[in-house]
Scaffold this active site. Structure first.
Site, short mmCIF file in Angstrom:
data_model
loop_
_atom_site.label_atom_id
_atom_site.label_comp_id
_atom_site.label_asym_id
_atom_site.label_seq_id
_atom_site.Cartn_x
_atom_site.Cartn_y
_atom_site.Cartn_z
CB SER A 95 -0.76 0.16 1.04
OG SER A 95 -1.76 -1.12 1.26
CD GLU A 125 0.00 -12.08 1.97
OE1 GLU A 125 -0.47 -11.17 2.31
OE2 GLU A 125 -0.66 -12.87 0.82
N1 SAH Z 1 -0.55 -3.80 3.98
C1 SAH Z 1 0.13 -4.71 3.05
C2 SAH Z 1 -1.02 -4.99 2.18
C3 SAH Z 1 -0.62 -5.71 0.95
S1 SAH Z 1 -1.89 -6.00 -0.41
C4 SAH Z 1 1.25 -3.89 2.30
O1 SAH Z 1 1.12 -2.56 2.34
O2 SAH Z 1 2.31 -4.51 2.05
C5 SAH Z 1 -3.14 -7.07 0.64
C6 SAH Z 1 -2.75 -8.61 0.82
O3 SAH Z 1 -3.69 -9.16 1.42
C7 SAH Z 1 -1.96 -9.41 -0.17
O4 SAH Z 1 -0.92 -9.73 0.04
C8 SAH Z 1 -2.87 -10.61 -0.35
O5 SAH Z 1 -2.39 -11.77 -0.72
C9 SAH Z 1 -3.56 -10.79 0.84
N2 SAH Z 1 -4.89 -11.31 1.07
C10 SAH Z 1 -5.90 -11.39 0.12
N3 SAH Z 1 -6.71 -12.02 0.68
C11 SAH Z 1 -6.52 -12.46 1.78
C12 SAH Z 1 -7.13 -13.42 2.82
N4 SAH Z 1 -8.25 -14.08 2.74
N5 SAH Z 1 -6.25 -13.90 3.86
C13 SAH Z 1 -5.02 -13.25 4.18
N6 SAH Z 1 -4.39 -12.56 3.37
C14 SAH Z 1 -5.08 -12.12 1.95
#
Ligand code: SAH
Length: 224
Positions: free
Chosen positions: A59, A113
């Site tokens: 993000s 994750e």
């Molecule tokens: N705060 C993180 C956001 C990453 S994007 C950052 O800034 O790096 C959101 C993440 O949520 C992705 O890596 C995706 O794989 C994960 N995600 C999506 N659905 C999910 C679920 N049901 N359970 C756990 N993680 C999930």
């Protein structure tokens, strides 16, 4: 020329402060300790989301700052915090710094994750930035889909004072309500028509209070 690209982490965080996005000393101090350059290689000091892999992004710094701000009062030494969809690990490590997991054994911070490669990517990032976290019992990155947490795993996880969700859900997942401690706070983007809205959800006397914050743009919280 006006540019949002900064030369290093300190100037990125200072620019968020100058722009009024960081208006809280605790958020400033917390984010300053976690160099975005250790969590993404490409354009780390530009205020924008950056592609990681598998359709997911780290993000933007302003989004990290705004979400952390809402959680500051429930992130203290001794707090229990979970970052759902921890991606790069950036916010998970901010939670670890703020709750002082290294010194305070009551603090407990977990990053959950869904994508194994992404979970491994975050572990590599943490190894580069703060390897000491990876030796703790009270800090963990777990490869797991939040929708697939079993009753037994829920028991093992316990309750959380702070829950951050980094992906947008079609509706508020029941599991997150169950994991939220009394007086705890959950920050989650929820789909609303063609847009997404960030919500702050608190549990007060066992009841859920929903506060609608502002429109946002996140990747999807995947059901499976
Ligand atoms: N705060 C993180 C956001 C990453 S994007 C950052 O800034 O790096 C959101 C993440 O949520 C992705 O890596 C995706 O794989 C994960 N995600 C999506 N659905 C999910 C679920 N049901 N359970 C756990 N993680 C999930």
């Amino acid at each position: 020329m006006y540019t949002l690209a900064e030369k290093n982490h300190k100037s990125l965080i200072d620019s968020l402060k100058d722009r009024g996005i960081i208006d809280d000393d605790d958020v400033y101090e917390t984010m300053l300790q976690v160099d975005r350059g250790k969590y993404i290689k490409e354009k780390p000091y530009v205020d924008m989301p950056v592609y990681i892999s598998h359709g997911v992004t780290i993000s933007s710094p302003h989004m990290h700052a705004l979400s952390l701000k809402r959680l500051m009062d429930v992130l203290k030494p001794g707090s229990r915090a979970i970052d759902v969809g921890s991606g790069s690990g950036y916010i998970t490590v901010c939670m670890a710094m703020r709750t002082k997991v290294l010194e305070n054994k009551d603090s407990f911070v977990i990053g959950l994750e869904r994508v194994k490669d992404v979970a491994n990517f975050s572990i590599e990032n943490i190894r580069r930035d703060k390897p000491e976290l990876l030796h703790l019992d009270n800090f963990k990155i777990i490869h797991k889909n939040i929708y697939q947490v079993s009753e037994q795993e829920k028991e093992q996880l316990g309750l959380f004072d702070a829950i951050h969700v980094g992906a947008s859900a079609s509706e508020l997942p029941e599991i997150l309500i169950d994991l939220l401690a009394e007086n705890g706070k959950l920050i989650i983007p929820l789909d609303e028509g063609y847009t997404q809205v960030l919500y702050e959800i608190t549990k007060i006397n066992g009841k859920i209070v929903k506060d609608r914050l502002f429109e946002v743009c996140f990747v999807t919280l995947k059901k499976n």
